[in-house]
Scaffold this motif. Structure first.
Motif, PDB file in Angstrom:
ATOM      1  N   UNK A 244      24.377  35.064  18.787  1.00 45.83           N
ATOM      2  CA  UNK A 244      23.147  34.716  18.085  1.00 45.83           C
ATOM      3  C   UNK A 244      22.026  34.546  19.103  1.00 45.83           C
ATOM      4  N   UNK A 245      20.915  35.197  18.851  1.00 44.49           N
ATOM      5  CA  UNK A 245      19.741  35.033  19.692  1.00 44.49           C
ATOM      6  C   UNK A 245      18.816  34.023  19.022  1.00 44.49           C
ATOM      7  N   UNK A 246      18.556  32.915  19.714  1.00 41.87           N
ATOM      8  CA  UNK A 246      17.747  31.808  19.187  1.00 41.87           C
ATOM      9  C   UNK A 246      16.351  31.951  19.766  1.00 41.87           C
ATOM     10  N   UNK A 247      15.384  32.289  18.900  1.00 40.15           N
ATOM     11  CA  UNK A 247      14.057  32.682  19.374  1.00 40.15           C
ATOM     12  C   UNK A 247      12.980  31.807  18.744  1.00 40.15           C
ATOM     13  N   UNK A 248      12.130  31.223  19.587  1.00 41.02           N
ATOM     14  CA  UNK A 248      10.923  30.524  19.127  1.00 41.02           C
ATOM     15  C   UNK A 248       9.722  31.420  19.400  1.00 41.02           C
ATOM     16  N   UNK A 249       9.109  31.909  18.332  1.00 41.10           N
ATOM     17  CA  UNK A 249       7.919  32.733  18.499  1.00 41.10           C
ATOM     18  C   UNK A 249       6.941  32.450  17.361  1.00 41.10           C
ATOM     19  N   UNK A 250       5.683  32.220  17.694  1.00 36.59           N
ATOM     20  CA  UNK A 250       4.711  32.058  16.611  1.00 36.59           C
ATOM     21  C   UNK A 250       4.325  33.414  16.025  1.00 36.59           C
ATOM     22  N   UNK A 251       4.013  33.411  14.749  1.00 39.97           N
ATOM     23  CA  UNK A 251       3.457  34.595  14.109  1.00 39.97           C
ATOM     24  C   UNK A 251       1.950  34.404  14.050  1.00 39.97           C
ATOM     25  N   UNK A 252       1.209  35.328  14.614  1.00 41.22           N
ATOM     26  CA  UNK A 252      -0.241  35.262  14.562  1.00 41.22           C
ATOM     27  C   UNK A 252      -0.721  36.226  13.493  1.00 41.22           C
ATOM     28  N   UNK A 253      -1.462  35.699  12.533  1.00 38.44           N
ATOM     29  CA  UNK A 253      -1.864  36.488  11.376  1.00 38.44           C
ATOM     30  C   UNK A 253      -3.362  36.746  11.427  1.00 38.44           C
ATOM     31  N   UNK A 254      -3.723  38.010  11.317  1.00 39.80           N
ATOM     32  CA  UNK A 254      -5.122  38.413  11.164  1.00 39.80           C
ATOM     33  C   UNK A 254      -5.183  39.274   9.909  1.00 39.80           C
ATOM     34  N   UNK A 255      -5.474  38.621   8.784  1.00 37.72           N
ATOM     35  CA  UNK A 255      -5.428  39.314   7.496  1.00 37.72           C
ATOM     36  C   UNK A 255      -6.645  40.220   7.339  1.00 37.72           C
ATOM     37  N   UNK A 256      -6.382  41.463   6.927  1.00 42.46           N
ATOM     38  CA  UNK A 256      -7.452  42.397   6.631  1.00 42.46           C
ATOM     39  C   UNK A 256      -7.778  42.328   5.152  1.00 42.46           C
TER      40      UNK A 256
END
Length: 359
Positions: A244-256
């Motif tokens: 299992x790969x345990x990953x902390x990453x934020x999702x950056x959203x730029x809505x069009x």
């Protein structure tokens, strides 16, 4: 998606907070000192809770049969020691591809595997792990964690007690002070889409428009396979955390304007090593063909439950026990399925080639 429209945000929050998993907990044979051995304990564990917090129920139940020694509570599932800082619901979603009810776990009060698990000193360790995660989430969302750091002692106690006791009303009362605003829900009707004259004059319209971008704290649990399986019952068992790969990453959203950012888009953003941008093609077409089965019934066409991409094939996505269609707006998922520490926990199973497998 049609099912989501019938559930309001308040109803969704309530369902998430009331979520629980029936556990059948067996004391490990090496710690049984009486005959006959004690029967297993049947416990209803909150999805948003943590396994070490069950000690108040389990210690009295098994105390008469335990050998002498100091209690060091830990759990295992089919020989795999369970990480105590991962919420119980996430552990279940990750380790039981085919949901097992009740979930059969083994409890230990002796012989803590410190070479495999981080030390846990009971409730205090769990509490501070939770608070540290909350600080981390606040930093992702706001760029700082001042509001969490500056919480009063009574508020901090009430926040933690609300999580311990599953008290959503108390939690919302305290957490609202942290001002951890996430996303405007793109799924529900936005009655403020057309600003009034008074809003334009006061600048409220501009403030609403600014909600089109955001950073979302996400914890991914990526389980990669090189062999295929036809159904969840035949899915290989996770018997080692190295799988299992345990990953902390934020999702950056730029809505069009005119488009919404889907759960599918979020996963591709989070895992660029498996989904290069060049492999996506028409994202709208891809999203409508990709779905997974909801727990208990299908939310989309079960024959289209995975989509071959360049480096990986999504076999399963599970959040709070739900297996959503991936074209659902990511904002709905965030606003309704996030954990109390403001992280969205996503379990993902990918079929990859040998060259791209997690080492």
């Amino acid at each position: 998606m049609s099912g989501a429209s019938t559930v309001s945000a308040s109803e969704a929050h309530k369902l998430v907070w009331e979520g629980a998993i029936p556990l059948l907990i067996h004391l490990h044979d090496s710690e049984v000192t009486t005959l006959p051995p004690p029967p297993p304990a049947l416990v209803l564990a909150p999805r948003l809770g943590y396994l070490p917090l069950l000690i108040s129920q389990l210690k009295p139940y098994f105390s008469s049969t335990l050998p002498p020694g100091v209690d060091t509570l830990w759990f295992e599932y089919k020989g795999l020691p369970l990480k105590w800082y991962i919420p119980t619901g996430v552990l279940f979603d990750l380790l039981c591809a085919e949901p097992e009810r009740p979930w059969n776990l083994t409890v230990h009060f002796r012989g803590y595997p410190s070479n495999l698990l981080l030390p846990c000193e009971g409730e205090d360790s769990v509490k501070w792990s939770f608070i540290n995660s909350l600080k981390e989430a606040a930093y992702v969302i706001n760029g700082n964690c001042k509001n969490v750091m500056n919480m009063s002692q009574p508020d901090q106690v009430e926040l933690w007690r609300s999580v311990l006791n599953g008290n959503l009303e108390s939690y919302q009362r305290v957490s609202s002070k942290l001002k951890l605003v996430t996303l405007e829900d793109e799924y529900t009707e936005n009655i403020n889409a057309v600003p009034t004259a008074s809003q334009e004059n006061s600048g409220e319209g501009d403030a609403a428009a600014q909600v089109k971008s955001g950073r979302i704290p996400v914890r991914l649990y990526v389980w990669t396979l090189t062999e295929d399986f036809d159904d969840l019952e035949s899915a290989p068992q996770i018997d080692n955390w190295d799988k299992v790969s345990y990953i902390n990453r934020p999702v950056e959203i730029h809505k069009e304007d005119g488009k919404y950012f889907s759960l599918h888009d979020a996963i591709k953003t989070l895992l660029p090593e498996y989904f290069p941008a060049s492999s996506f093609g028409n994202l709208g077409d891809a999203s409508t063909n990709l779905s997974v089965a909801d727990e208990g019934e299908n939310t989309c066409d079960p024959d289209s439950s995975s989509l071959p991409l360049e480096n990986a094939e999504i076999k399963l996505v599970r959040i709070q026990g739900i297996e959503p269609c991936l074209e659902i707006p990511f904002s709905w998922v965030v606003n309704n399925l996030m954990n109390p520490e403001y992280f969205l926990h996503i379990c993902i199973c990918l079929k990859v080639s040998e060259a791209n497998a997690v080492q």
